[in-house]
Design an enzyme around this catalytic site. Structure first.
Site, mmCIF file in Angstrom:
data_model
loop_
_atom_site.group_PDB
_atom_site.id
_atom_site.type_symbol
_atom_site.label_atom_id
_atom_site.label_comp_id
_atom_site.label_asym_id
_atom_site.label_seq_id
_atom_site.Cartn_x
_atom_site.Cartn_y
_atom_site.Cartn_z
ATOM 1 N N SER A 44 -39.328 -31.802 63.797
ATOM 2 C CA SER A 44 -39.699 -30.728 62.493
ATOM 3 C C SER A 44 -40.983 -30.469 62.526
ATOM 4 O O SER A 44 -41.758 -30.182 63.452
ATOM 5 C CB SER A 44 -38.788 -30.620 61.385
ATOM 6 O OG SER A 44 -38.497 -29.653 60.662
ATOM 7 N N ASP A 168 -32.705 -28.015 64.243
ATOM 8 C CA ASP A 168 -33.884 -29.053 63.833
ATOM 9 C C ASP A 168 -33.167 -30.416 63.990
ATOM 10 O O ASP A 168 -32.129 -30.739 63.746
ATOM 11 C CB ASP A 168 -33.800 -28.761 62.307
ATOM 12 C CG ASP A 168 -34.957 -29.502 61.785
ATOM 13 O OD1 ASP A 168 -34.956 -30.667 61.841
ATOM 14 O OD2 ASP A 168 -35.866 -29.129 61.115
#
Length: 286
Positions: A44, A168
């Site tokens: 991320s 993610d």
């Protein structure tokens, strides 16, 4: 004082939205103590910061400092509540386009478009939306891989790379310790910006709620994996800044996050003595 670690040294950069500013301060402190990466893995926002670290390990702290000074909520998560509702109605599954983040990346990477152009081996960790497995991308086009790693479910759209639909990586590997070991790291330096053990204020918007509960659910993964990894390698787990009521969507505290994390990490490293395999620092540090 220089800290000696067995190589290759893997820098592990965790996710945490705007809290990723803390990693800039951590990198400054690490450089001052002569701790350098041989490989980098990020999830991320950690893959955003990690890509610049892998591109230019010597000047990454300065380059990231400039990048984060220009980082705003409106730039990374564009549009007000009406735009978000429109996006949700049109796209069904996410609130924000990832175009703003793509521009930030293009600016920070300065034209570097491929993993092969980086100075150090780099992995961007995402999750395959079909199989539910963690995917560590280490080759090919750089920006799509980072956008996939940062595709927070419900917040950003998933990213298609080849025949994979990616989200993610924080869902499974917010602190990608296993991935760094798989890439060959013999010691780990963990830059976790989600402050396990610390909670921001109760979220007030849908986007904040999605991030809040995701962050909460990620905590155990870091604790379990770091305990396991430290049985076979030295693991430096840097402290985050003191507890602050900052949510992962709040970009108004960048300067203080950078400075506070620098001070905390510098103090930690100054008193650190590495004596072989083991855990130095801890995910639940206060």
């Amino acid at each position: 004082m220089t800290i000696e670690l067995p190589g290759p040294v893997g820098f592990v950069l965790g996710g945490g939205g705007s809290l990723g500013a803390a990693q800039v301060g951590m990198l400054r402190a690490l450089r001052e103590h002569g701790v350098r990466p041989d490989l980098v893995v990020g999830t991320s926002v950690g893959s955003v910061n990690g890509s610049l670290l892998a591109l230019d390990p010597d000047k990454a702290a300065e380059r990231l400092g400039v990048l984060w000074e220009g980082m705003t909520r409106q730039r990374v998560f564009p549009g007000g509540p009406i735009a978000q509702l429109r996006s949700l109605r049109t796209n069904k599954t996410y609130l924000f386009p990832n175009t703003g983040l793509a521009h930030v990346l293009a600016e920070g990477l300065g034209g570097c478009s491929s993993f092969e152009d980086l100075t150090l081996p780099f992995g961007a960790v995402s999750v395959n939306g079909v199989t539910g497995e963690a995917v560590n991308i280490t080759e090919g086009e750089l920006v799509p891989a980072i956008l996939a790693s940062a595709a927070i479910p419900g917040v950003y759209p998933p990213v298609r790379i080849g025949d994979q639909v990616l989200y993610d990586g924080g869902v499974l590997a917010n602190v990608p310790i296993r991935q760094a070991l798989a890439m060959g790291a013999k010691s780990l330096v963990v830059l976790d910006c989600a402050f396990p053990g610390h909670l921001p204020t109760v979220p007030e918007t849908l986007a904040e709620t999605l991030l809040f509960w995701a962050t909460l659910g990620m905590r155990n993964q870091a604790v379990l994996e770091v305990e396991l990894a430290s049985q076979s390698a030295p693991v430096l787990y840097l402290p985050g800044p003191p507890v602050q009521a900052v949510t992962p969507l709040d970009f108004s505290h960048t300067a203080e996050l950078v400075e506070a994390s620098y001070q905390a990490s510098a103090t930690f490293l100054t008193t650190l003595e590495v004596a072989g395999v083991g855990l130095y620092g801890h995910p639940s540090h206060g």
